[in-house]
Design a protein around this motif. Structure first.
Motif, PDB file in Angstrom:
ATOM      1  N   CYS A 179      29.436  34.260  37.656  1.00 14.42           N
ATOM      2  CA  CYS A 179      28.249  34.936  38.191  1.00 14.42           C
ATOM      3  C   CYS A 179      27.650  35.855  37.128  1.00 14.42           C
ATOM      4  O   CYS A 179      28.378  36.421  36.304  1.00 14.42           O
TER       5      CYS A 179
ATOM      6  N   SER B 108      35.233  35.840  34.453  1.00 11.73           N
ATOM      7  CA  SER B 108      34.990  37.033  35.271  1.00 11.73           C
ATOM      8  C   SER B 108      35.616  38.248  34.615  1.00 11.73           C
ATOM      9  O   SER B 108      36.807  38.251  34.331  1.00 11.73           O
TER      10      SER B 108
ATOM     11  N   THR C 200      35.529  38.796  41.580  1.00 16.17           N
ATOM     12  CA  THR C 200      34.226  38.435  42.175  1.00 16.17           C
ATOM     13  C   THR C 200      34.405  37.356  43.255  1.00 16.17           C
ATOM     14  O   THR C 200      34.970  36.295  42.989  1.00 16.17           O
TER      15      THR C 200
ATOM     16  N   GLN D 166      33.951  37.797  26.185  1.00 14.67           N
ATOM     17  CA  GLN D 166      33.965  36.500  26.889  1.00 14.67           C
ATOM     18  C   GLN D 166      33.480  35.412  25.944  1.00 14.67           C
ATOM     19  O   GLN D 166      34.078  34.332  25.835  1.00 14.67           O
TER      20      GLN D 166
ATOM     21  N   GLU E 256      18.329  45.203  35.207  1.00 18.42           N
ATOM     22  CA  GLU E 256      19.318  45.912  36.027  1.00 18.42           C
ATOM     23  C   GLU E 256      19.414  47.403  35.715  1.00 18.42           C
ATOM     24  O   GLU E 256      19.709  48.181  36.608  1.00 18.42           O
TER      25      GLU E 256
HETATM   26  C1  F6R Z   1      25.594  42.308  34.649  1.00 15.51           C
HETATM   27  C2  F6R Z   1      26.859  42.291  35.369  1.00 15.51           C
HETATM   28  C3  F6R Z   1      27.061  41.321  36.475  1.00 15.51           C
HETATM   29  C4  F6R Z   1      28.464  40.694  36.365  1.00 15.51           C
HETATM   30  C5  F6R Z   1      28.732  39.775  37.554  1.00 15.51           C
HETATM   31  C6  F6R Z   1      30.074  39.092  37.456  1.00 15.51           C
HETATM   32  O1  F6R Z   1      25.554  43.274  33.674  1.00 15.51           O
HETATM   33  O2  F6R Z   1      27.731  43.072  35.049  1.00 15.51           O
HETATM   34  O3  F6R Z   1      26.082  40.323  36.444  1.00 15.51           O
HETATM   35  O4  F6R Z   1      28.547  39.999  35.166  1.00 15.51           O
HETATM   36  O5  F6R Z   1      28.676  40.523  38.740  1.00 15.51           O
HETATM   37  O6  F6R Z   1      31.130  40.006  37.465  1.00 15.51           O
HETATM   38  P1  F6R Z   1      32.557  39.591  36.972  1.00 15.51           P
HETATM   39  O7  F6R Z   1      32.469  39.260  35.536  1.00 15.51           O
HETATM   40  O8  F6R Z   1      33.453  40.774  37.242  1.00 15.51           O
HETATM   41  O9  F6R Z   1      32.955  38.376  37.783  1.00 15.51           O
END
Ligand code: F6R
Length: 362
Positions: free
Chosen positions: A53, A100, A105, A160, A241
């Motif tokens: 995501c 992630s 998430t 990443q 954002e």
């Molecule tokens: C943007 C941001 C979000 C995360 C997304 C996924 O700056 O931080 O778009 O990248 O919510 O979160 P994770 O990587 O924790 O799965």
């Protein structure tokens, strides 16, 4: 804890040469060989599916270019919230990889669970080693970014990317696409990144000055081609954002298929264009923007600026970088543009409205 920085985001942006260096030492041995688990053998795979995501998804979108070009491996990418409900068919000889930062998430975790009985192997690329995804995947690869506090992901994104780049190199070796010599050259290119990032951080004051103007904009467009296309998407996400300015990222070549209608004097257009194989194509798109009075901020290297700076509103000069890995370096100006624009607007950089660091509900 902010170590003298005004915001966690500023600290985390500045930390990137150091944390990327750490991550490199984990995944690349001093002799240039790759330090990855033996069981990660990409040779018989028909397909790799990458799911995540937000910013983590854009890391997957960059990695698709790498797996395809460095390893000739077919890759499918999707955002987790779509993937999980599409119930996509998956080839038996395939792996699924989930990226992630938090490893928590909700949509990404659901996608991982969907794949668990359907693919040969699930891999989680996470920052938090004790996370649910790390536990549930067949294999967990930490990105070694250290704790990320700012809600907007910065150092986790570049780490990443680095981890995915190393995986793409492993895939290239396993599949016989890259020779030992190719691998050594790519490993050197990755090891050059922390130094190049330090140079990029030196642009911070220049970017802060440009941000005074960007903060006046209602809309900002980001353009890129090839692996810089997903970076354009990431640049736009970061800007919206934390500064709440409407921003969109487009593949440069898509401009004339619609978004060019938005161009006028008040619309800044930020172009990520290292002097690479596709440079001339991107420049011709940029010229279409300037012909319609769009204000172009060209982010390139010395060669690129020399060839194309005429008529641009502003320029940022990055050092030259090995072509495939340019997005890792160009991420820094993208982050700094968002950061300084948000500061100029006075928004809450570390805690932007309506956002949470970890999205554990869908
Ligand atoms: C943007 C941001 C979000 C995360 C997304 C996924 O700056 O931080 O778009 O990248 O919510 O979160 P994770 O990587 O924790 O799965």
């Amino acid at each position: 804890e902010k170590a003298g920085y005004k915001h966690f985001m500023a600290k985390e942006i500045a930390e990137q040469p150091a944390v990327l260096g750490d991550a490199l030492r984990h995944y690349l041995r001093p002799d240039g060989s790759l330090n990855l688990p033996e069981e990660l053998d990409f040779s018989g795979l028909d397909r790799l599916t990458l799911v995540a995501c937000g910013t983590a998804y854009y890391a997957c979108a960059v990695a698709k270019y790498w797996f395809e070009s460095l390893a000739r491996l077919p890759v499918e990418i999707d955002v987790a919230s779509e993937f999980r409900y599409r119930e996509p068919p998956l080839p038996a000889k395939s792996w699924a990889l989930f990226v992630s930062q938090s490893g928590e998430t909700a949509d990404t975790l659901a996608a991982l669970r969907y794949c668990a009985e359907r693919v040969e192997k699930t891999v989680a690329v996470i920052n938090v080693p004790s996370s649910t995804m790390a536990r549930e995947a067949d294999l967990a690869l930490p990105i070694h970014a250290g704790v990320e506090v700012g809600v907007a992901s910065t150092k986790a994104f570049t780490c990443q990317l680095l981890t995915l780049a190393v995986l793409a190199l492993k895939a290239g070796r396993d599949r016989g696409v890259l020779s030992e010599a190719d691998l050594a050259a790519h490993a050197d290119a990755l090891r050059a990144l922390p130094g190049l990032m330090n140079t990029a951080l030196g642009l911070s004051d220049d970017i802060a000055r440009l941000a005074e103007s960007l903060a006046e904009a209602q809309d900002v467009l980001f353009l890129g081609r090839g692996p810089l296309y997903p970076l354009a998407l990431e640049g736009a996400l970061k800007l919206k954002e934390i500064s709440y300015i409407h921003a969109e990222g487009y593949a440069s070549g898509e401009l004339k298929h619609g978004p060019i209608a938005l161009i006028e004097r008040s619309v800044p257009v930020i172009v990520f264009a290292p002097h690479d194989r596709l440079f001339d194509k991107t420049v011709s798109n940029m010229q279409e923007v300037m012909a319609r009075h769009g204000q172009v901020l060209l982010v390139s290297d010395a060669k690129g600026l020399q060839a194309a700076e005429q008529g641009t509103w502003a320029r940022l000069k990055l050092p030259e970088v090995a072509e495939p890995f340019a997005p890792i370096l160009y991420a820094l100006p993208a982050q700094l543009i968002a950061y300084h624009t948000a500061c100029a607007k006075g928004t809450d950089v570390d805690q932007p409205r309506n956002l949470a660091k970890s999205v554990t509900v869908e």
